[in-house]
Design an enzyme around this catalytic site. Structure first.
Site, PDB file in Angstrom:
ATOM      1  N   ARG A 108      33.878  50.524  33.065  1.00 42.78           N
ATOM      2  CA  ARG A 108      35.279  50.872  32.833  1.00 42.78           C
ATOM      3  C   ARG A 108      36.033  51.028  34.137  1.00 42.78           C
ATOM      4  O   ARG A 108      37.196  50.618  34.252  1.00 42.78           O
ATOM      5  CB  ARG A 108      35.369  52.166  32.011  1.00 42.78           C
ATOM      6  CG  ARG A 108      36.795  52.539  31.633  1.00 42.78           C
ATOM      7  CD  ARG A 108      36.868  53.850  30.885  1.00 42.78           C
ATOM      8  NE  ARG A 108      36.486  54.993  31.690  1.00 42.78           N
ATOM      9  CZ  ARG A 108      37.284  55.576  32.592  1.00 42.78           C
ATOM     10  NH1 ARG A 108      38.511  55.103  32.817  1.00 42.78           N
ATOM     11  NH2 ARG A 108      36.868  56.611  33.277  1.00 42.78           N
ATOM     12  N   TYR A 147       8.591  60.134  31.145  1.00 44.15           N
ATOM     13  CA  TYR A 147       9.265  59.889  32.426  1.00 44.15           C
ATOM     14  C   TYR A 147       9.083  58.440  32.865  1.00 44.15           C
ATOM     15  O   TYR A 147      10.048  57.752  33.217  1.00 44.15           O
ATOM     16  CB  TYR A 147       8.708  60.835  33.491  1.00 44.15           C
ATOM     17  CG  TYR A 147       9.419  60.759  34.815  1.00 44.15           C
ATOM     18  CD1 TYR A 147      10.702  61.271  34.970  1.00 44.15           C
ATOM     19  CD2 TYR A 147       8.799  60.179  35.925  1.00 44.15           C
ATOM     20  CE1 TYR A 147      11.360  61.207  36.195  1.00 44.15           C
ATOM     21  CE2 TYR A 147       9.447  60.115  37.148  1.00 44.15           C
ATOM     22  CZ  TYR A 147      10.726  60.628  37.275  1.00 44.15           C
ATOM     23  OH  TYR A 147      11.378  60.558  38.491  1.00 44.15           O
ATOM     24  N   LYS A 151      12.162  55.734  32.847  1.00 47.17           N
ATOM     25  CA  LYS A 151      12.629  55.059  34.061  1.00 47.17           C
ATOM     26  C   LYS A 151      12.547  53.545  33.920  1.00 47.17           C
ATOM     27  O   LYS A 151      13.423  52.813  34.403  1.00 47.17           O
ATOM     28  CB  LYS A 151      11.805  55.528  35.267  1.00 47.17           C
ATOM     29  CG  LYS A 151      12.088  56.945  35.717  1.00 47.17           C
ATOM     30  CD  LYS A 151      13.483  57.083  36.296  1.00 47.17           C
ATOM     31  CE  LYS A 151      13.708  58.448  36.929  1.00 47.17           C
ATOM     32  NZ  LYS A 151      15.074  58.598  37.484  1.00 47.17           N
TER      33      LYS A 151
END
Length: 321
Positions: A108, A147, A151
């Site tokens: 944006r 985790y 990732k």
């Protein structure tokens, strides 16, 4: 007159994030520090609050946010097993939903965005040192998977936004980092050993301590992140390993910290946890070639600063943030 860059740092009250905010402010940038304070602390950024170019926003990246920025450093995600295993579902949401929200914001605002991925995406590696073209060896059902896979999914989102939407992205894979402002209870090996030594408590070493890790001082990592963001062309997106290629055994680290702190701590051994990598060191050839970067802080010098920080921290007798 050039207008100062307006930069968003998610996870900005965390260990690495707070040092990054400090560095960016020193270069004249306007910094928005976004953090939900799950593992980041106000203590880490308290000295920045008086700076007129620094804004602190309490917010969770799993929810969209509307701000106007030129660059985004996405560091929001608990990196310590103590924190990411406490709420594994929220951990993977932070990586995945957080990545989507920050990428949408970057689209944006037409901002450049850097993702701090981690060495954990490689899992229990079969090669060492590991290069960026290694695909990884990760157990999706392991205790670290929230985790590791979070990732990995975040990286995929960054690559696909770049391919599909031409979003200007960078992906850095950060290896073990240490220094002042680590949390004393984060379960990381350096902070755990230093705090135990300063308290003259037993230091726990898993296995026989022959497993190796690389340790990179936080100032070196911050310098690399900023160089990667600002000094590489838009069509170079990474991934790029950032860490110290020198390996140290865990037992030598424990003995060195005990000696440095004149501690009465004893080393105790416990069984190696399932899935614990025996070696994980980075090949940083790409970073050396692309941004002329290599860590410059010797381990002993960095540990002296880290010990001094925790000595002061522990004087407050505050067990938490």
């Amino acid at each position: 007159m050039l207008t100062a860059k307006r930069i968003l740092v998610t996870g900005g009250a965390g260990f690495i994030g707070s040092h990054l905010c400090e560095h960016l402010l020193s270069k004249g940038s306007e910094v928005i520090c976004l953090d939900n304070f799950y593992c980041g602390t106000r203590r880490n950024i308290h000295h920045l609050l008086h700076n007129r170019n620094f804004d602190l926003v309490r917010h969770d990246v799993t929810e969209p946010i509307r701000v106007e920025v030129d660059e985004i450093y996405n560091l929001a995600c608990p990196a310590s097993p103590v924190y990411y295993q406490r709420d594994p579902v929220q951990t993977i949401k932070t990586s995945v939903h957080g990545a989507i929200n920050m990428l949408e914001l970057a689209e944006r605002t037409r901002a450049k965005i850097l993702q701090t991925s981690a060495s954990e995406i490689y899992g229990n590696t079969e090669v060492n040192p590991v290069t960026e073209d290694y695909w990884g060896r990760v157990n999706t059902n392991g205790s670290r998977a929230c985790y590791e896979e979070g990732k990995r999914a975040a990286e995929t989102l960054f690559y696909d936004y770049h391919r599909q939407n031409k979003t200007a992205v960078k992906v850095a894979r950060v290896f073990n980092t240490y220094g002042p402002r680590m949390h004393p209870n984060d379960g990381q090996v350096v902070s755990s050993f230093v705090v135990a030594a300063l308290r003259n408590k037993d230091i726990t070493v898993f296995g026989d301590g022959s497993q190796t890790r690389s340790f990179c001082y936080v100032d070196d990592i911050v310098r690399a992140l900023v160089s990667f963001m600002g000094e590489t062309p838009d069509d170079f997106i990474g991934p790029m390993n950032l860490g110290n290629p020198n390996e140290y055994t865990i037992i030598d680290l424990a003995k060195g910290i005990i000696e440095m702190t004149n501690s009465r701590s004893q080393i105790v051994f416990q069984p190696l946890p399932k899935g614990e990598p025996m070696r994980r060191g980075p090949d940083i050839g790409l970073a050396q070639k692309t941004i002329n970067w290599a860590p410059v802080t010797p381990l002993h010098q960095g540990l002296v600063k880290t010990v001094a920080y925790f000595e002061e921290y522990l004087k407050t007798n505050r067990p938490g943030p």
